[in-house]
Every structure is written in C-alpha cells, then in structure tokens.
Design a protein around this motif. Sequence first.
Motif, PDB file in Angstrom:
ATOM      1  N   SER A   4       0.830  -1.214   0.000  1.00  0.00           N
ATOM      2  CA  SER A   4       0.000   0.000   0.000  1.00  0.00           C
ATOM      3  C   SER A   4       0.858   1.255   0.000  1.00  0.00           C
ATOM      4  N   TYR A   5       1.897   1.251   0.817  1.00  0.00           N
ATOM      5  CA  TYR A   5       2.802   2.397   0.862  1.00  0.00           C
ATOM      6  C   TYR A   5       3.477   2.601  -0.498  1.00  0.00           C
ATOM      7  N   LEU A   6       3.986   1.533  -1.068  1.00  0.00           N
ATOM      8  CA  LEU A   6       4.702   1.638  -2.353  1.00  0.00           C
ATOM      9  C   LEU A   6       3.797   2.182  -3.453  1.00  0.00           C
ATOM     10  N   LYS A   7       2.583   1.679  -3.523  1.00  0.00           N
ATOM     11  CA  LYS A   7       1.681   2.080  -4.601  1.00  0.00           C
ATOM     12  C   LYS A   7       1.113   3.481  -4.389  1.00  0.00           C
ATOM     13  N   ALA A   8       1.155   3.986  -3.161  1.00  0.00           N
ATOM     14  CA  ALA A   8       0.693   5.352  -2.885  1.00  0.00           C
ATOM     15  C   ALA A   8       1.809   6.382  -3.062  1.00  0.00           C
ATOM     16  N   ASN A   9       3.037   5.930  -3.233  1.00  0.00           N
ATOM     17  CA  ASN A   9       4.187   6.818  -3.360  1.00  0.00           C
ATOM     18  C   ASN A   9       4.522   6.990  -4.839  1.00  0.00           C
ATOM     19  N   PRO A  10       4.340   8.189  -5.390  1.00  0.00           N
ATOM     20  CA  PRO A  10       4.568   8.390  -6.833  1.00  0.00           C
ATOM     21  C   PRO A  10       5.971   7.999  -7.305  1.00  0.00           C
ATOM     22  N   ILE A  40       7.273   0.710  -9.884  1.00  0.00           N
ATOM     23  CA  ILE A  40       8.076  -0.507  -9.764  1.00  0.00           C
ATOM     24  C   ILE A  40       7.144  -1.706  -9.597  1.00  0.00           C
ATOM     25  N   PRO A  41       7.292  -2.732 -10.438  1.00  0.00           N
ATOM     26  CA  PRO A  41       6.456  -3.923 -10.274  1.00  0.00           C
ATOM     27  C   PRO A  41       6.702  -4.571  -8.910  1.00  0.00           C
ATOM     28  N   VAL A  42       5.613  -5.053  -8.298  1.00  0.00           N
ATOM     29  CA  VAL A  42       5.699  -5.702  -6.996  1.00  0.00           C
ATOM     30  C   VAL A  42       5.060  -7.083  -7.088  1.00  0.00           C
ATOM     31  N   ILE A  43       5.812  -8.073  -6.629  1.00  0.00           N
ATOM     32  CA  ILE A  43       5.317  -9.444  -6.545  1.00  0.00           C
ATOM     33  C   ILE A  43       5.195  -9.798  -5.074  1.00  0.00           C
ATOM     34  N   VAL A  44       4.048 -10.328  -4.691  1.00  0.00           N
ATOM     35  CA  VAL A  44       3.852 -10.813  -3.328  1.00  0.00           C
ATOM     36  C   VAL A  44       4.139 -12.309  -3.348  1.00  0.00           C
ATOM     37  N   LEU A  45       4.938 -12.722  -2.385  1.00  0.00           N
ATOM     38  CA  LEU A  45       5.338 -14.126  -2.255  1.00  0.00           C
ATOM     39  C   LEU A  45       4.963 -14.571  -0.848  1.00  0.00           C
ATOM     40  N   SER A  46       4.166 -15.632  -0.727  1.00  0.00           N
ATOM     41  CA  SER A  46       3.662 -16.013   0.590  1.00  0.00           C
ATOM     42  C   SER A  46       3.459 -17.515   0.711  1.00  0.00           C
ATOM     43  N   ASP A  50      -4.799  -4.184  -4.276  1.00  0.00           N
ATOM     44  CA  ASP A  50      -3.904  -3.201  -3.653  1.00  0.00           C
ATOM     45  C   ASP A  50      -2.755  -2.786  -4.571  1.00  0.00           C
ATOM     46  N   GLY A  51      -2.631  -3.444  -5.732  1.00  0.00           N
ATOM     47  CA  GLY A  51      -1.613  -3.029  -6.694  1.00  0.00           C
ATOM     48  C   GLY A  51      -0.511  -4.019  -6.979  1.00  0.00           C
ATOM     49  N   ALA A  52      -0.548  -5.212  -6.371  1.00  0.00           N
ATOM     50  CA  ALA A  52       0.479  -6.218  -6.677  1.00  0.00           C
ATOM     51  C   ALA A  52       0.358  -6.640  -8.134  1.00  0.00           C
ATOM     52  N   ASP A  53       1.489  -6.787  -8.772  1.00  0.00           N
ATOM     53  CA  ASP A  53       1.505  -7.232 -10.167  1.00  0.00           C
ATOM     54  C   ASP A  53       1.303  -8.737 -10.275  1.00  0.00           C
ATOM     55  N   SER A  54       1.732  -9.477  -9.262  1.00  0.00           N
ATOM     56  CA  SER A  54       1.522 -10.922  -9.189  1.00  0.00           C
ATOM     57  C   SER A  54       1.566 -11.368  -7.747  1.00  0.00           C
ATOM     58  N   TYR A  55       1.048 -12.553  -7.523  1.00  0.00           N
ATOM     59  CA  TYR A  55       1.057 -13.181  -6.200  1.00  0.00           C
ATOM     60  C   TYR A  55       1.419 -14.637  -6.419  1.00  0.00           C
ATOM     61  N   PHE A  56       2.468 -15.086  -5.766  1.00  0.00           N
ATOM     62  CA  PHE A  56       2.885 -16.480  -5.885  1.00  0.00           C
ATOM     63  C   PHE A  56       2.969 -17.109  -4.503  1.00  0.00           C
ATOM     64  N   THR A  57       2.614 -18.382  -4.437  1.00  0.00           N
ATOM     65  CA  THR A  57       2.791 -19.147  -3.217  1.00  0.00           C
ATOM     66  C   THR A  57       4.232 -19.634  -3.172  1.00  0.00           C
ATOM     67  N   LYS A  58       4.851 -19.516  -1.992  1.00  0.00           N
ATOM     68  CA  LYS A  58       6.241 -19.944  -1.849  1.00  0.00           C
ATOM     69  C   LYS A  58       6.371 -21.433  -2.155  1.00  0.00           C
ATOM     70  N   PRO A  59       7.374 -21.768  -2.946  1.00  0.00           N
ATOM     71  CA  PRO A  59       7.603 -23.184  -3.251  1.00  0.00           C
ATOM     72  C   PRO A  59       8.073 -23.950  -2.007  1.00  0.00           C
ATOM     73  N   GLN A  60       7.920 -25.252  -2.076  1.00  0.00           N
ATOM     74  CA  GLN A  60       8.338 -26.123  -0.979  1.00  0.00           C
ATOM     75  C   GLN A  60       9.726 -26.729  -1.195  1.00  0.00           C
TER      76      GLN A  60
END
Length: 136
Positions: free
Chosen positions: A75-81, A86-92, A106-116
């Motif tokens: 949220s902070y990154l996407k609200a800051n001009p 910058i593309p943002v990937i969420v990894l969880s 919220d502006g994430a370019d992608s969301y990936f589940t962490k590999p095992q």
Amino acid sequence: MTTTPFHILYADDDSDDQQFLYESLTSSGLPARMTCVSNGEEAISYLEHMPESELPALIILDLNMPKLNGRQTLSYLKANPGLSRIPVIVLSTSDNAVEKKQCTLDGADSYFTKPQHMKGYQHLVQQFRPYVAQYM
C-alpha cells in the motif's frame, strides 16, 4: 542483452527463503542482483534513501512479516509516486484466494505461493522475466 545486472529488492523475514531465492536467481541466468531486507519497514527505509536512478527493477514482498507486513508495504509503495511504477510481486506461504485478490486490488503485479523445494524456486524465478524484460 545487457551485461549490467538489474536490481531486485526482496523483503522477507525468513533467511532460508531469502537464500533459496538468491541461489535460484544466481543459477537462472538472469542478469540480476538481489538485496534482501527483513521487513517492510526496512524495505521502505532502503528505498527512501536510494537515488531514483538506482531503484530496483522489481520488488518482492513476503506477505507475513513483522513491523510492516507485505500488504502494508505494498500500500505504501503504490501510494508513493516515486515508487509506484516498480512492479511488486507478493510471495507467501498462504494460498488463500481472498489474500491473492486483495493483494491484486492493492496493486500487486503478481502473487505467488512460496515453493516447498529448490526446483520450485527455480521455476518461480523464471516467472520474473516479464517484469524485467526491458533490462535484458
């Protein structure tokens, strides 16, 4: 193809995940260097003290971190001009469809589940190519 590596910032409080991603990136053939921080607060501080010409090409955020979590940081990154482009990937570790949708909203370019396993991280790194193609 450029010989100058592009920069990736990875915020994750799990040092094993940092290492797995770093090793996979190093062996991928992508011309990249990676900086790791442990939470969203450190990521923001790092970015705010960096000249615009040296900002990362890609930011990867763990969803569950102390201090500022991935969604708060996103949220902070996407609200800051100065940082929003910058593309943002969420990894969880979470494969929750509601979380994925909210991160996208919220502006994430992608969301990936962490590999095992390491092979999964190697495959994951290849998913970064569209976000950094202009640097290759």
